[in-house]
Write a protein that holds these residues in place. Sequence first.
Motif, short mmCIF file in Angstrom:
data_model
loop_
_atom_site.label_atom_id
_atom_site.label_comp_id
_atom_site.label_asym_id
_atom_site.label_seq_id
_atom_site.Cartn_x
_atom_site.Cartn_y
_atom_site.Cartn_z
N ARG A 6 -16.88 -11.43 7.84
CA ARG A 6 -16.56 -10.02 8.08
C ARG A 6 -15.72 -9.84 9.34
NH1 ARG A 6 -22.10 -6.96 6.33
NH2 ARG A 6 -21.80 -7.30 4.12
N THR A 7 -16.11 -10.49 10.41
CA THR A 7 -15.38 -10.34 11.67
C THR A 7 -13.98 -10.92 11.58
OG1 THR A 7 -17.46 -10.50 12.89
CG2 THR A 7 -15.44 -10.89 14.13
N LEU A 8 -13.90 -12.17 11.16
CA LEU A 8 -12.59 -12.81 11.10
C LEU A 8 -11.76 -12.27 9.95
CD1 LEU A 8 -13.58 -16.49 11.91
CD2 LEU A 8 -12.52 -14.82 13.42
N GLY A 9 -12.41 -11.84 8.87
CA GLY A 9 -11.68 -11.26 7.75
C GLY A 9 -10.96 -9.98 8.16
N THR A 10 -11.60 -9.18 8.99
CA THR A 10 -10.97 -7.96 9.49
C THR A 10 -9.75 -8.29 10.32
OG1 THR A 10 -13.11 -6.84 9.50
CG2 THR A 10 -11.37 -5.86 10.85
N ARG A 11 -9.88 -9.26 11.19
CA ARG A 11 -8.74 -9.67 12.01
C ARG A 11 -7.62 -10.26 11.16
NH1 ARG A 11 -10.00 -12.85 17.15
NH2 ARG A 11 -8.23 -11.68 17.91
N LEU A 12 -7.99 -11.02 10.15
CA LEU A 12 -6.99 -11.62 9.27
C LEU A 12 -6.25 -10.54 8.48
CD1 LEU A 12 -5.73 -14.21 8.15
CD2 LEU A 12 -7.53 -14.21 6.43
N ARG A 13 -6.99 -9.54 8.00
CA ARG A 13 -6.33 -8.45 7.28
C ARG A 13 -5.38 -7.69 8.19
NH1 ARG A 13 -11.26 -8.54 4.87
NH2 ARG A 13 -12.20 -6.98 6.25
N ALA A 14 -5.76 -7.50 9.45
CA ALA A 14 -4.87 -6.82 10.39
C ALA A 14 -3.59 -7.63 10.62
CB ALA A 14 -5.60 -6.57 11.72
N ARG A 15 -3.74 -8.93 10.79
CA ARG A 15 -2.55 -9.79 10.98
C ARG A 15 -1.67 -9.80 9.74
NH1 ARG A 15 -3.01 -9.35 15.94
NH2 ARG A 15 -4.26 -10.81 17.11
N THR A 16 -2.30 -9.83 8.58
CA THR A 16 -1.54 -9.81 7.32
C THR A 16 -0.80 -8.48 7.19
OG1 THR A 16 -3.17 -11.26 6.30
CG2 THR A 16 -1.71 -10.07 4.82
N SER A 17 -1.45 -7.41 7.54
CA SER A 17 -0.81 -6.09 7.49
C SER A 17 0.37 -6.03 8.46
CB SER A 17 -1.83 -5.01 7.83
OG SER A 17 -1.24 -3.75 7.77
N ASP A 18 0.20 -6.57 9.65
CA ASP A 18 1.32 -6.62 10.61
C ASP A 18 2.49 -7.41 10.04
OD1 ASP A 18 -0.24 -5.21 12.39
OD2 ASP A 18 -0.72 -6.96 13.66
N TYR A 19 2.19 -8.53 9.40
CA TYR A 19 3.24 -9.35 8.81
C TYR A 19 3.96 -8.59 7.70
CZ TYR A 19 5.59 -13.07 6.30
OH TYR A 19 6.53 -13.84 5.67
N HIS A 20 3.19 -7.92 6.84
CA HIS A 20 3.80 -7.15 5.77
C HIS A 20 4.66 -6.01 6.32
CE1 HIS A 20 0.77 -8.43 2.41
NE2 HIS A 20 1.45 -9.44 2.90
N SER A 21 4.19 -5.36 7.38
CA SER A 21 4.98 -4.29 8.00
C SER A 21 6.28 -4.85 8.56
CB SER A 21 4.18 -3.62 9.12
OG SER A 21 3.05 -2.98 8.61
N GLY A 22 6.21 -5.99 9.20
CA GLY A 22 7.41 -6.63 9.72
C GLY A 22 8.38 -7.01 8.62
N MET A 23 7.84 -7.51 7.51
CA MET A 23 8.69 -7.88 6.38
C MET A 23 9.35 -6.64 5.77
SD MET A 23 10.02 -10.25 4.64
CE MET A 23 9.14 -11.77 4.77
N ARG A 24 8.58 -5.54 5.66
CA ARG A 24 9.17 -4.30 5.14
C ARG A 24 10.29 -3.79 6.05
NH1 ARG A 24 3.88 -3.10 3.90
NH2 ARG A 24 3.63 -1.84 5.75
N ALA A 25 10.05 -3.82 7.35
CA ALA A 25 11.07 -3.35 8.30
C ALA A 25 12.31 -4.23 8.22
CB ALA A 25 10.50 -3.35 9.72
N TYR A 26 12.12 -5.52 8.15
CA TYR A 26 13.25 -6.43 8.05
C TYR A 26 14.02 -6.20 6.75
CZ TYR A 26 15.92 -10.70 7.44
OH TYR A 26 16.93 -11.59 7.21
N SER A 27 13.30 -6.08 5.63
CA SER A 27 13.94 -5.86 4.34
C SER A 27 14.71 -4.54 4.33
CB SER A 27 12.91 -5.85 3.22
OG SER A 27 12.29 -7.10 3.14
N ALA A 28 14.12 -3.51 4.91
CA ALA A 28 14.81 -2.21 4.97
C ALA A 28 16.08 -2.33 5.81
CB ALA A 28 13.88 -1.15 5.55
#
Length: 186
Positions: free
Chosen positions: A36-58
């Motif tokens: 639960r603890t590390l999964g939350t952090r992992l989801r946050a990092r994954t979300s950051d990565y996806h946001s960065g990919m969206r910004a780059y693609s845009a």
Amino acid sequence: PSVISALAVSLVLVVMDPVLFVITAALLLPLIGLHRTLGTRLRARTSDYHSGMRAYSAGVSRLLRRAAVTKVHGAQDLEFHYQQAQIDELQTSSVRLDLARSSYQWALQSVVVLSALAVLVVGGVGVIDGSRSLGELFAFYAAVALIRPSLDTTVRSMPSIAAGRLARDRLTALRRMAEIAVAPGN
């Protein structure tokens, strides 16, 4: 399948030595909290990565659409620096995501290894004081070793499952946006 086989072997372990099974299970319970603890952090990092990919693609899409205008207005250097900043942010978020995945797997594997070590120590003490034979300890440890591949598979798949859930949620949101955009009356 790995969870089902782990449960089946767990039943065998309960019959073989309930005390060692309870010790093993008690040491594996922190896996849930750690997940639960590390999964939350992992989801946050994954979300950051996806946001960065969206910004780059845009940014790439915008750059391709406005390439001729950018050349005419001499804004190529500005666009290049903007894109370079997006690339740098994407690289940073990618490294953070990889570190989060690695630490997640390392922490969960550490708990599994400590559990196996505890079985050896407690079982060894039982052999020394005569409450169990060396053969019983060996048989129990061998059965625990049968569970380990299942646990390894589960532990290795957890980061991918967390990232997959996030990607699924994002794709679902995009699909809903597309459905709204093509709905009659829009």
